[in-house]
Design an enzyme around this catalytic site. Sequence first.
Site, PDB file in Angstrom:
ATOM      1  CG  ASP A 256       7.419  91.383  43.797  1.00 25.88           C
ATOM      2  OD1 ASP A 256       6.227  91.576  44.057  1.00 25.88           O
ATOM      3  OD2 ASP A 256       7.824  90.541  42.968  1.00 25.88           O
ATOM      4  CD  GLU A 315       4.312  90.393  47.250  1.00 24.84           C
ATOM      5  OE1 GLU A 315       3.254  90.153  46.637  1.00 24.84           O
ATOM      6  OE2 GLU A 315       5.425  90.170  46.766  1.00 24.84           O
TER       7      GLU A 315
END
Length: 641
Positions: A256, A315
């Site tokens: 993330d 990401e």
Amino acid sequence: MTVTGPECASATASSSTVSSNSATSPGTVTSSGAASATTVPAQSAPPADEPRPWWRDAVIYQVYVRSFADGNGDGVGDLLGIRTRLPYLRELGVDAVWITPFYPSPMADGGYDVADYCAVDPLFGTLGDFDALVAEAHGVGLRVIVDLVPNHSSDRHRWFAEALAAGRDAAARDRYIFRPGKGERGELPPNDWESVFGGPAWTRTLDHDGTPGDWYLHLFDSSQPDLNWRDPAVRAQFEQILGFWLDRGVDGFRVDVAHGMIKHPDLLDVGRTGQLTMLGSAVLPYFDQDDVHDIHRSWRRILDGYPGGRIAVAEAWAPSLERLAAYVRPDELHQAFNFHYLTTPWDAEALRAVIDRSLRTAGLVGAPSTWVLSNHDVQRHVTRYGGGPAGVRRARAAALLMLALPGSAYVYQGEELGLEEVLDLPTELLQDPQRLRSTDGERGRDGCRVPLPWSGSAPPFSFTPLNIVDGWLPAPAHWAELTVEAQWHDPGSMLGLYREALRLRREHPALGDGNLEWTDSPDGTLVFSREPRFVCTVNTGDEDAAVRLPAPGTVLLASGPIRQPAPEPMPVPTSESAPVLVPESVSVSVPVPVPVPASASESVSESAFVSALVSASASAGESAAVVVLPPDTAVWWTIDR
């Protein structure tokens, strides 16, 4: 309450048991990893190394854990629920499952505010449940990828509690980014950085005597303080976290905010407002800093030390595809989400441009490109593509386009059912901090996170066992037509389309990793070949389009009805004329109508699910076929040569 659980290095599988309503944990063997020795289930070892890395063309299914399946009847999805639906994922035809955070958390941001990186929140189960999930997934041929959230922790994490309790110069504060404010009394934030969720990216603390103190950075919600990755202690702890989960058998991590862990050391002002609109298109002092790549290189060395092809997926938002490619250099992460593709409109020219750039830039570093249409952070693409029948048609065509492209594809739970964004959720049930912090109160992601409909005629559509409680967000009543049960045996449904496309992708030698070759085609269309003998044709326009195949072909799969034109006289071949391919020589793999309503502007019959080859001409010494595609249609062909 602050979580003060054990460090990753001391946590073991034996410290937790499988929930009473889940399967018995299998036998265990001891495995050593990068951080410490832990006990893991014998069956949790990932599949053996393969000649071609599995991740280069894998189809990975994203599970948003709160909304996938509820196994214990509390209205919230959990690990047991995922375990009960593993047969569905296996039969759907995906290669791996990516599970969003299930760690202990106050749930201020749906679990992306982590209070303990080496445990399972009781809302979702136990470590024993997780071990059983990994073992069972591997047993049916599915790999397991888990979310890693390294940019920030929860403000309930014990590290942050220690930082607040410590003095301004204490080492405990070095784990986060604290700075004195500007102004005469420090009443202004240290700089002009804005939160991705809206408002300033700084919150002021109170000193022990109750007076205002320093400010801390949070690029997301104020309950998610950013970690300071220039502190060696943070780096060392996350290496232990990686080892903890790798020892338990996970096949990889989705990282993330992989672009955000390093900030410019001078904390430079951006110099303008509306910074969210700059994400992915402009240079920002808090994202995509060069030093972040040192972290990813160190992680790659850890991953390479484990068998079975363990991976990390970034990401990452970067201002260009070239900058994005840096995250997947041979000594860094394995994949990066292609958000440039996700945000491209349904337009042939724009799609071809981003596909070309994606393949070119990924190829520069020897990495596969990735393709994604939706995820838990964006509006579902049925709605983005216009909603209603038009949105469904385009989503069907977009699925065939995506799954025909070289590289790896990601499927967000429910897109294979044709789910749209739910735009009328009751205000009192909305939980997304992005909506709560936005100035207009409208931005938010709850609408793409509504629990999945599995079976039945009324909500919650078997999301919970025996429908004993409602799901944490209500599903629309009309989803009764979109449940897995309603679509499973209908090859013309969205689910039927995905199942057949994934089957063909696995079996056809041209699909997966590799390259493509474009064929010139009219405006609003795309035609490309994948070797050997595979062609994808797409019409994104508003009118019928005649496109040329490189040679006569047979339909493998179509996203919708293909118009049958009025019969025309067929010329009699002579020795001087080119060979002629007549419509009767074409076969269709799905001999049923596709239930996609035609708009008034289309001359398409729902029952006319046949290919229409309308002319033939000589090209480079061999026959070529011209086919008519209705608007918003994609077709896979196998070339007859």
